[in-house]
Design a protein around this motif. Structure first.
Motif, short mmCIF file in Angstrom:
data_model
loop_
_atom_site.label_atom_id
_atom_site.label_comp_id
_atom_site.label_asym_id
_atom_site.label_seq_id
_atom_site.Cartn_x
_atom_site.Cartn_y
_atom_site.Cartn_z
N UNK A 118 0.78 -1.23 0.00
CA UNK A 118 0.00 0.00 0.00
C UNK A 118 0.82 1.28 0.00
N UNK A 119 2.09 1.20 0.45
CA UNK A 119 2.92 2.40 0.51
C UNK A 119 4.12 2.35 -0.42
N UNK A 120 4.23 1.27 -1.21
CA UNK A 120 5.35 1.16 -2.15
C UNK A 120 5.16 2.10 -3.33
N UNK A 121 6.23 2.75 -3.74
CA UNK A 121 6.16 3.73 -4.83
C UNK A 121 6.14 3.00 -6.18
N UNK A 122 5.13 3.25 -7.03
CA UNK A 122 5.11 2.64 -8.36
C UNK A 122 6.14 3.28 -9.27
N UNK A 123 6.62 2.52 -10.24
CA UNK A 123 7.63 3.02 -11.16
C UNK A 123 7.06 3.12 -12.56
N UNK A 124 7.41 4.21 -13.23
CA UNK A 124 6.94 4.42 -14.60
C UNK A 124 7.44 3.30 -15.51
N UNK A 125 6.56 2.83 -16.39
CA UNK A 125 6.93 1.77 -17.32
C UNK A 125 6.65 0.38 -16.80
N UNK A 126 6.25 0.25 -15.54
CA UNK A 126 5.94 -1.06 -14.96
C UNK A 126 4.44 -1.35 -15.05
N UNK A 127 4.11 -2.62 -14.84
CA UNK A 127 2.72 -3.07 -14.85
C UNK A 127 2.42 -3.69 -13.49
N UNK A 128 1.26 -3.37 -12.94
CA UNK A 128 0.94 -3.83 -11.59
C UNK A 128 -0.42 -4.51 -11.52
N UNK A 129 -0.53 -5.46 -10.60
CA UNK A 129 -1.81 -6.10 -10.31
C UNK A 129 -2.60 -5.20 -9.37
N UNK A 130 -3.83 -4.88 -9.74
CA UNK A 130 -4.71 -4.09 -8.89
C UNK A 130 -6.12 -4.66 -8.98
N UNK A 131 -7.06 -4.05 -8.27
CA UNK A 131 -8.41 -4.61 -8.17
C UNK A 131 -9.46 -3.51 -8.30
N UNK A 132 -10.64 -3.94 -8.72
CA UNK A 132 -11.77 -3.01 -8.85
C UNK A 132 -13.04 -3.73 -8.44
N UNK A 133 -13.80 -3.13 -7.53
CA UNK A 133 -15.05 -3.72 -7.08
C UNK A 133 -16.24 -3.16 -7.85
N UNK A 134 -17.16 -4.03 -8.24
CA UNK A 134 -18.31 -3.60 -9.01
C UNK A 134 -19.45 -4.60 -8.84
N UNK A 135 -20.59 -4.36 -9.51
CA UNK A 135 -21.71 -5.29 -9.46
C UNK A 135 -21.52 -6.40 -10.49
N UNK A 136 -22.32 -7.43 -10.38
CA UNK A 136 -22.23 -8.56 -11.32
C UNK A 136 -22.52 -8.09 -12.75
N UNK A 137 -23.58 -7.33 -12.94
CA UNK A 137 -23.93 -6.85 -14.29
C UNK A 137 -22.86 -5.91 -14.83
N UNK A 138 -22.38 -5.02 -13.99
CA UNK A 138 -21.33 -4.10 -14.46
C UNK A 138 -20.05 -4.84 -14.79
N UNK A 139 -19.77 -5.91 -14.05
CA UNK A 139 -18.58 -6.71 -14.34
C UNK A 139 -18.66 -7.28 -15.75
#
Length: 216
Positions: free
Chosen positions: A24-45
């Motif tokens: 949560x506090x690690x600095x992201x680096x330009x040019x890298x790809x990261x795993x993240x998450x998004x919460x939504x409804x079933x229909x919106x998913x």
């Protein structure tokens, strides 16, 4: 005066790089790809998986796609919806140039106008708009965010349905008898062979879809 050209190289924008996980506090680096998450409804998913993300019109950090490295943060969204209608999407995110938003004067709504691709609120940074202290990111361009899996779903049936939908939308899905080109080593689409020809300068047999070629 003519310019002699004897090769090329494609610069990867990060879309094909392996995704990494950050704290949560690690600095992201330009040019890298990261795993993240998004919460939504079933229909919106279903809609997000097949059509892609749309910008939220506003929020704590203004316009953009809201994501988090913290799956627990994503799991409580959308608020005021029962757990039986909540899905957490697993994402590949290319944040690009990131603006750290750690206090109320840090370009909270103006980061994109200052040429940042993503705004990042670190965990427990003290921002008054984030009293829970959980990490959050806002990615301005939805094309920087790609769904790659289902991290959480109400039940196994929904999980399986949505994961199959994700798999069907992945690059290369449904290619049938796809094979690798013997020259560029990239997978062909629907088994169609790549076009090969000789380099006009060195005479080497090359694939026109190769990411780079330099004459010896």
């Amino acid at each position: 005066m003519p310019v002699l050209f004897s090769g090329w190289e494609v610069v990867d924008d990060g879309a094909s790089l392996p995704a990494e996980k950050l704290g949560g506090s690690q600095i992201p680096r330009k040019g890298r790809v990261y795993i993240m998450y998004h919460g939504t409804t079933v229909d919106n998913a279903r809609h997000i998986i097949t059509e892609g993300f749309l910008q939220s019109p506003g929020g704590m950090l203004g316009k953009g796609v809201y994501v988090s490295r913290d799956i627990n943060k994503a799991a409580v969204y959308p608020r005021h919806h029962p757990s039986t209608d909540r899905v957490v999407l697993e994402l590949r995110v290319r944040p690009g140039r990131v603006k750290r938003i750690a206090n109320d004067n840090d370009l909270q709504f103006d980061w994109h106008a200052n040429r940042y691709n993503t705004a990042w609120v670190p965990a427990n940074c003290g921002l008054s708009a984030a009293p829970a202290g959980m990490e959050e990111d806002c990615v301005f361009n939805p094309r920087r965010v790609m769904v790659v899996g289902i991290a959480n779903a109400p039940d196994d049936v929904v999980q399986s349905e949505l994961q199959q939908l994700v798999d069907s939308m992945m690059p290369g899905a449904g290619d049938g008898a796809a094979v690798k080109c013997s020259l560029c080593k990239r997978k062909t689409q629907h088994g169609a062979q790549h076009i090969n020809q000789q380099c006009w300068k060195c005479g080497k047999n090359i694939c026109i879809l190769a990411t780079k070629h330099f004459c010896p």
